[in-house]
Design an enzyme around this catalytic site. Structure first.
Site, PDB file in Angstrom:
ATOM      1  N   ARG A   1      -9.568  -1.715 -20.030  1.00 52.25           N
ATOM      2  CA  ARG A   1      -9.752  -3.164 -20.086  1.00 52.25           C
ATOM      3  C   ARG A   1      -9.439  -3.788 -18.722  1.00 52.25           C
ATOM      4  NH1 ARG A   1      -6.723  -5.311 -24.802  1.00 52.25           N
ATOM      5  NH2 ARG A   1      -8.688  -5.653 -25.878  1.00 52.25           N
TER       6      ARG A   1
ATOM      7  N   THR B   1      -9.413 -10.815  -9.938  1.00 56.14           N
ATOM      8  CA  THR B   1      -8.402 -10.139  -9.127  1.00 56.14           C
ATOM      9  C   THR B   1      -8.674  -8.631  -9.070  1.00 56.14           C
ATOM     10  OG1 THR B   1      -6.938  -9.981 -11.053  1.00 56.14           O
ATOM     11  CG2 THR B   1      -6.603 -11.851  -9.585  1.00 56.14           C
TER      12      THR B   1
ATOM     13  N   GLU C   1      -6.049   1.443  -6.797  1.00 59.16           N
ATOM     14  CA  GLU C   1      -6.310   2.546  -5.882  1.00 59.16           C
ATOM     15  C   GLU C   1      -7.688   3.162  -6.092  1.00 59.16           C
ATOM     16  OE1 GLU C   1      -1.818   4.202  -5.264  1.00 59.16           O
ATOM     17  OE2 GLU C   1      -2.813   4.684  -7.127  1.00 59.16           O
TER      18      GLU C   1
ATOM     19  N   PHE D   1       0.820  -1.216   0.000  1.00 59.42           N
ATOM     20  CA  PHE D   1       0.000   0.000   0.000  1.00 59.42           C
ATOM     21  C   PHE D   1       0.849   1.259   0.000  1.00 59.42           C
ATOM     22  CE2 PHE D   1      -2.127  -3.352   2.577  1.00 59.42           C
ATOM     23  CZ  PHE D   1      -2.988  -3.785   1.596  1.00 59.42           C
TER      24      PHE D   1
END
Lengths: 731, 166
Positions: A615, A621, A692, A241
């Protein structure tokens, strides 16, 4: 291979493997506990000694005395490093992190000694026996007290368009509000850890890091040795992060101690150390001024933000999104940096936008209420298809914010929202809905890869790229499989090793698009090499089902590879398309909360993010990335805060019980929708960042829902119940 | 100090510093690094293992306290080639990202289903005599296992899947 113009049709468009929700290829290793993280390479580092970092107990000043005798005499102790016996290091490189270089203290928990012993327990006990006294210097720890001393910064120039003051004072409807956001911690699950060993003059460091080439530069540069003599590996990273974009004391001190002792040394920072020894997201004070017509159309857009950092530190660029998100002919956007002596501030998931949108998107909610325009409609009315500062000549590469908001409103049942706050009740719960726009600038970074085709017809991808939970192993495998006409099972992916070609690394949401572009470029080269080796002297070849075919002839990749295989390497580089076009990912976030009418407890009941990010290479995921961002956004809205203790010049709630992050019980099922789109100006992959986007705006949607539920506007994050309770209507 | 216990079915005898936690005995003395050290304080759950069938934070207990105990770690549940149903469900539902909290989440998940089956109530159980599987029960009981990547909805989906197909 340079990306200089919009991508045309390419093999990825087939969508045979790419765009499919394939299970993570590193999954079986991770769920069975076999994926090794930095501290866990017993076989590669037999006989490693254990290091323990002792941190300063003062934030600023000098070491007055330092006595290591008692520690050195303790059982198992092999070495105690202090500034008295540590070699000189360089601070010249951008990523250098010199340690134990003198008596000066600049940060609470700065390393002042490094104890190495046969066992962890011995090292920890001996670290406590090192006696240090300090001469303290006065420092500044309160952002509010230094907010007026903020200086402009080069990285965030002022945006001045038209005449803001005139337009704001003339506007029929105005909002002038100040929001504050606190210091926040990444709190990734794997503590920073490193193990180092020397083979002659060659150093190998396994470390938990997001950016291999930065760590490589930083370790070699700090120690003053050539990069060719240093190998950095980070195959599995337990979350980052942003915290692991940089190096701290662990790889440097492990390397120095390992050299002195002639044996490997390993060290992990303790959880309490992390909160003050490493970096964090700096607090901000943000004043937003919006001037609009009665119809909600913005004529004056003002955003002033200030954050603090140590001398030479970066600013929290919290007004960045305001430059691009909404229309408004008159604009004044200013970013300032004040000096503070708190632990160093740095990038945390969506630096800038994550906290900037907490302020801007609540201010928009306030404008919606003042104008009586529905909050979704208000945002749609102020949509703009080009950079509002540069004008129509700089359009967005793709921008579907309006579609995100409309799709989300429909799916979430926004029409059922009561415009008047505090009017919906469900038993003990006051219920409200909130909306916010999501925005994250799209960044691209050069990225290289090596691809090998072997005699079994298996393609192996090697790149410095890291997988910090983002799915890099899987999506890079998908790109290679698609390009080479193979199933995912015929692709291997190796990451996180400085011996591999330099990559974008994982940060700023640039990883998936940039690193995939690197693999794309390498696979283009591999396709050419294979076609040539197969004897097809034409560009008109197809790769499918493990074969390469042209003009009615077909040969298996395995056969073409032969005993020697085919290995190529290439690098994706990016021209000026991110300058010519404004590029960003967009989202519409919707949230429903319940606020306990008696206690003020806030529960998120439902949440939806509709995302537009080009895309989507792997919907499974990518969705998980959004879930993570949304949850961290809920954390930012409702609980996350590093509390400054001015007596010690650091963060007092330095563990996972007191720095509160969302747990299972805080998070309901969250809904994520991706718009079906491609952005041909981002790269050949036509993808944009998604890691993010989830956190950008979500917290404001929560806060707006709390307002809608209660009629209470809290402008000081996080929205803890003590701030609500005194103002709750009597139940 | 000498200590003998069984780990994943294998009898083990170690001589350990009494300060060594069960977690460090597994990780540093037996190279069973599947159990993770996230906080070393019992605050994150990454070190969760099962001792005599019950889940515990292995960082909060000293190894020498476990004479004769039976310890099961993530490595004992399954291997990459032969995954435990809960491990397979975590892959199928993408119940993880970075993977660091995952062994603890999975050990907890397996234990949670057994706790519900055994009728052990939780904070959210309305009727203490009627303990039944629900998403709310799972979320409550799993809240000692932090996932900062926040794959929470997917973890709940994985546990639900295993429960429904048990």
């Amino acid at each position: 291979m340079e990306f200089t113009q919009a991508a045309g049709p390419n093999p990825l468009d087939a969508g045979r493997v790419v765009t499919k929700p394939i299970d993570r290829i590193d999954g079986p290793l991770k769920v069975s506990g076999r994926a090794p993280y930095a501290y866990e390479y017993h076989q590669d580092f037999p006989n490693a000694a254990y290091g323990f970092v002792l941190g300063s107990s003062v934030p600023k000043g000098r070491i007055a005395s330092l006595d290591t005798k008692a520690a050195e005499a303790m059982p198992g102790v092999l070495l105690v490093l202090t500034h008295a016996n540590t070699p000189k290091m360089s601070d010249e490189g951008e990523h250098n992190a010199p340690q134990l270089q003198g008596a000066e203290i600049k940060q609470y928990e700065q390393a002042v000694a490094f104890v190495v012993a046969e066992t962890f327990e011995q090292a920890r006990a001996a670290a406590r026996a090192v006696k240090v006294t300090y001469t303290e210097a006065k420092g500044a720890y309160d952002l509010a007290a230094v907010q007026d001393k903020g200086e402009p910064v080069k990285s965030a120039p002022d945006s001045t368009v038209g005449d803001f003051d005139k337009a704001f004072s003339a506007a029929p409807v105005t909002v002038d509000v100040t929001y504050t956001t606190p210091d926040q911690s990444h709190a990734m699950m794997e503590p920073h850890a490193s193990v180092a060993k020397w083979d002659g003059d060659k150093l190998t460091v396994y470390t938990a890091n997001q950016m291999i080439h930065w760590a490589h530069d930083g370790i070699a540069g700090t120690l003053g040795i050539p990069k060719t003599k240093v190998r950095v590996q980070s195959a599995y990273v337990g979350g980052g992060f942003g915290s692991k974009l940089f190096i701290y004391s662990d790889p440097i001190l492990a390397a120095v101690a390992a050299q002195k002792l002639g044996r490997p040394v390993k060290v992990a920072l303790t959880r309490p150390q992390i909160f003050n020894h490493t970096n964090h997201r700096p607090a901000t004070i943000q004043r937003i001024r919006l001037g609009a017509g009665p119809d909600g159309r913005i004529t004056a857009m003002g955003h002033d933000t200030v954050s603090g950092n140590q001398e030479g530190g970066e600013v929290e660029n919290a007004a960045d999104q305001t430059k691009l998100l909404y229309a408004g002919e008159n604009r004044l956007i200013r970013t300032r940096l004040s000096e503070l002596d708190l632990p160093k501030g740095g990038a945390m998931r969506a630096p800038g936008e994550a906290v900037g949108l907490l302020a801007l998107e609540c201010a928009m909610d306030e404008l919606a209420e003042k104008t009586g325009v529905d909050p979704v409609e208000l945002r749609i009315r102020n949509d703009i298809q080009y950079d509002p500062e540069k004008g129509p000549s700089r359009s967005f590469s793709s921008r579907h914010l309006v579609e995100c908001l409309r799709t989300g409103a429909e799916r979430f049942g926004w029409s059922k929202r009561a415009a008047k706050p505090g009017t919906v009740r469900d038993g003990q719960w006051l219920v409200g809905m909130g909306v916010a726009s999501g925005f994250r600038g799209n960044l691209v970074m050069p990225s290289g890869a090596r691809v090998k085709l072997d005699r079994e017809g298996v393609v192996t991808v090697e790149t410095q790229m890291t997988d910090i939970g983002t799915g890099s192993y899987t999506i890079l495998g998908q790109v290679a499989a698609e390009m080479m006409g193979l199933p995912i099972e015929k692709v291997r992916v190796k990451l996180g090793d400085s011996d591999f070609p330099l990559s974008s690394g994982s940060g700023g949401s640039w990883g998936a698009n940039s690193a995939s572009a690197g693999v794309f470029a390498a696979c283009e080269a591999l396709r050419d090499a294979v076609a040539q080796k197969a004897g097809f002297n034409t560009k008109d070849v197809t790769f499918a089902d493990g074969n390469v075919a042209s003009g009615g002839r077909s040969r298996s990749l395995a056969e073409v590879a032969g005993p020697d295989g085919v290995t190529v390497e290439a690098k994706a580089e990016f021209g000026d398309l991110t300058k010519k076009f404004a590029q960003a990912s967009f989202a519409g976030h919707f949230c429903e909360v319940g606020v306990d009418a008696h206690t003020g407890e806030i529960r998120v009941r439902r949440m939806l993010s509709v995302c537009s990010a080009g895309r989507i290479i792997n919907p499974k995921t990518s969705r998980n990335q959004c879930l993570g961002g949304m949850t961290m956004g809920i954390g930012a809205a409702l609980m996350e805060e590093q509390v400054v203790d001015e007596r010690f010049g650091g963060f007092i709630n330095h563990d996972l019980a007191e720095y509160v992050v969302p747990v299972h019980a805080d998070i309901p099922d969250l809904d994520v929708v991706f718009l079906d789109e491609t952005d041909d100006k981002s790269s050949w992959i036509k993808a944009k960042g998604v890691g993010e986007l989830g956190i950008c705006g979500v917290g404001a949607a929560v806060a707006n829902a709390v307002y809608n539920a209660t009629g209470i506007r809290i402008r000081d994050y996080p929205l803890t119940l003590d701030k609500l309770l005194p103002r709750l209507p009597t139940a | 100090m000498p200590v003998s216990f069984t780990v994943n079915g294998q009898a083990t005898s170690l001589t350990l510093d009494p300060r060594v936690t069960l977690l460090d005995a597994l990780r540093e003395h037996m190279a069973l690094t599947g159990s993770k050290k996230g906080c070393d304080h019992g605050q994150c759950g990454a070190c969760t293992v099962m001792v005599n069938g019950q889940r515990i934070n292995s960082c909060l207990t000293l190894a020498v306290m476990h004479e004769g105990d039976e310890v099961t770690t993530i490595e004992g549940l399954g291997s990459p080639e032969n995954l435990h149903p809960m491990q397979a469900a975590f892959v199928k539902h993408d119940g993880f990202q970075c993977g660091y909290c995952t062994p603890g989440q999975i050990c907890s998940s397996v234990a949670v289903l057994k706790e519900i089956e055994a009728g052990i109530p939780s904070h959210v159980t309305a009727d203490l005599d009627q303990v039944a599987f629900s998403d709310a029960e799972v979320r409550e009981r799993m809240s000692g296992n932090i996932c900062r990547c926040a794959a929470y909805p997917n973890i709940v989906a994985a546990i639900r899947d295993v429960h429904d197909h048990a």
